[in-house]
Design a protein around this motif. Sequence first.
Motif, short mmCIF file in Angstrom:
data_model
loop_
_atom_site.label_atom_id
_atom_site.label_comp_id
_atom_site.label_asym_id
_atom_site.label_seq_id
_atom_site.Cartn_x
_atom_site.Cartn_y
_atom_site.Cartn_z
N VAL A 12 9.37 -32.82 -32.66
CA VAL A 12 10.81 -32.54 -32.84
C VAL A 12 11.09 -31.07 -32.56
N MET A 13 10.23 -30.18 -33.04
CA MET A 13 10.42 -28.75 -32.82
C MET A 13 10.40 -28.43 -31.33
N LEU A 14 9.49 -29.01 -30.59
CA LEU A 14 9.40 -28.75 -29.16
C LEU A 14 10.62 -29.29 -28.41
N VAL A 15 11.11 -30.43 -28.81
CA VAL A 15 12.33 -30.97 -28.19
C VAL A 15 13.52 -30.04 -28.46
N LEU A 16 13.63 -29.56 -29.69
CA LEU A 16 14.72 -28.64 -30.01
C LEU A 16 14.58 -27.33 -29.23
N LEU A 17 13.36 -26.84 -29.07
CA LEU A 17 13.14 -25.62 -28.29
C LEU A 17 13.62 -25.81 -26.86
N ILE A 18 13.30 -26.93 -26.26
CA ILE A 18 13.74 -27.19 -24.88
C ILE A 18 15.26 -27.28 -24.81
N VAL A 19 15.88 -27.93 -25.78
CA VAL A 19 17.34 -28.03 -25.80
C VAL A 19 17.96 -26.65 -25.87
N PHE A 20 17.45 -25.78 -26.73
CA PHE A 20 18.00 -24.43 -26.85
C PHE A 20 17.75 -23.61 -25.59
N MET A 21 16.61 -23.79 -24.96
CA MET A 21 16.32 -23.05 -23.74
C MET A 21 17.26 -23.46 -22.61
N VAL A 22 17.65 -24.72 -22.58
CA VAL A 22 18.56 -25.20 -21.53
C VAL A 22 19.99 -24.77 -21.80
N LEU A 27 25.83 -20.42 -22.67
CA LEU A 27 26.67 -19.87 -23.72
C LEU A 27 27.30 -18.53 -23.36
N MET A 28 26.81 -17.88 -22.32
CA MET A 28 27.39 -16.60 -21.92
C MET A 28 28.81 -16.83 -21.45
N GLN A 29 29.72 -16.08 -22.02
CA GLN A 29 31.12 -16.22 -21.65
C GLN A 29 31.62 -14.89 -21.13
N GLY A 30 32.63 -14.96 -20.33
CA GLY A 30 33.21 -13.73 -19.81
C GLY A 30 33.90 -14.00 -18.50
N VAL A 31 34.39 -12.94 -17.93
CA VAL A 31 35.09 -13.00 -16.66
C VAL A 31 34.05 -12.95 -15.55
N ARG A 32 34.29 -13.68 -14.48
CA ARG A 32 33.34 -13.73 -13.37
C ARG A 32 33.34 -12.39 -12.65
N VAL A 33 32.18 -11.74 -12.64
CA VAL A 33 32.01 -10.49 -11.90
C VAL A 33 30.73 -10.60 -11.09
N ASP A 34 30.62 -9.79 -10.07
CA ASP A 34 29.44 -9.75 -9.22
C ASP A 34 28.48 -8.73 -9.82
N LEU A 35 27.54 -9.17 -10.66
CA LEU A 35 26.65 -8.27 -11.37
C LEU A 35 25.63 -7.64 -10.43
#
Length: 131
Positions: A12-22, A27-35
């Motif tokens: 279960v821990m490994l499945v949760l780790l994969i879910v969080f990694m994906v 989750l990064m939010q913001g205005v689209r810029v050319d970094l």
Amino acid sequence: MSDINVVPYIDVMLVLLIVFMVTAPMLMQGVRVDLPQSAAEAIETNEDEEPIIVSVRADGTYYLNVGGDQEEEKPLADITEMVSRVLRQQPQTQVLVWGDRNVSYGVVVSLMSELQGAGAPAVGLITEPPQ
């Protein structure tokens, strides 16, 4: 003798780790810029607190990921006031600048100076890894 079988818990821990990694990059939010790209190492983040991200487009307009509409251009005075309020309540919050690669160096430096004046002990820069 009765032992606790921990194998299902590890699964279960490994499945949760994969879910969080994906989901974490989404989750990064913001205005689209050319970094800009950089091979610098990533900074350590506190995953419990969302950082304050100030975006700067190539035309020098500012956007903030805190509060109402994140796609709405905001004046620098409003941004520093909002950052100051957030940092008074949560002083450990990270402040990051998401600057377009074509924005003037002076604009980024003045933004970082204003953010430090608003109470940010350090201001980080977000870049993309080289491809």
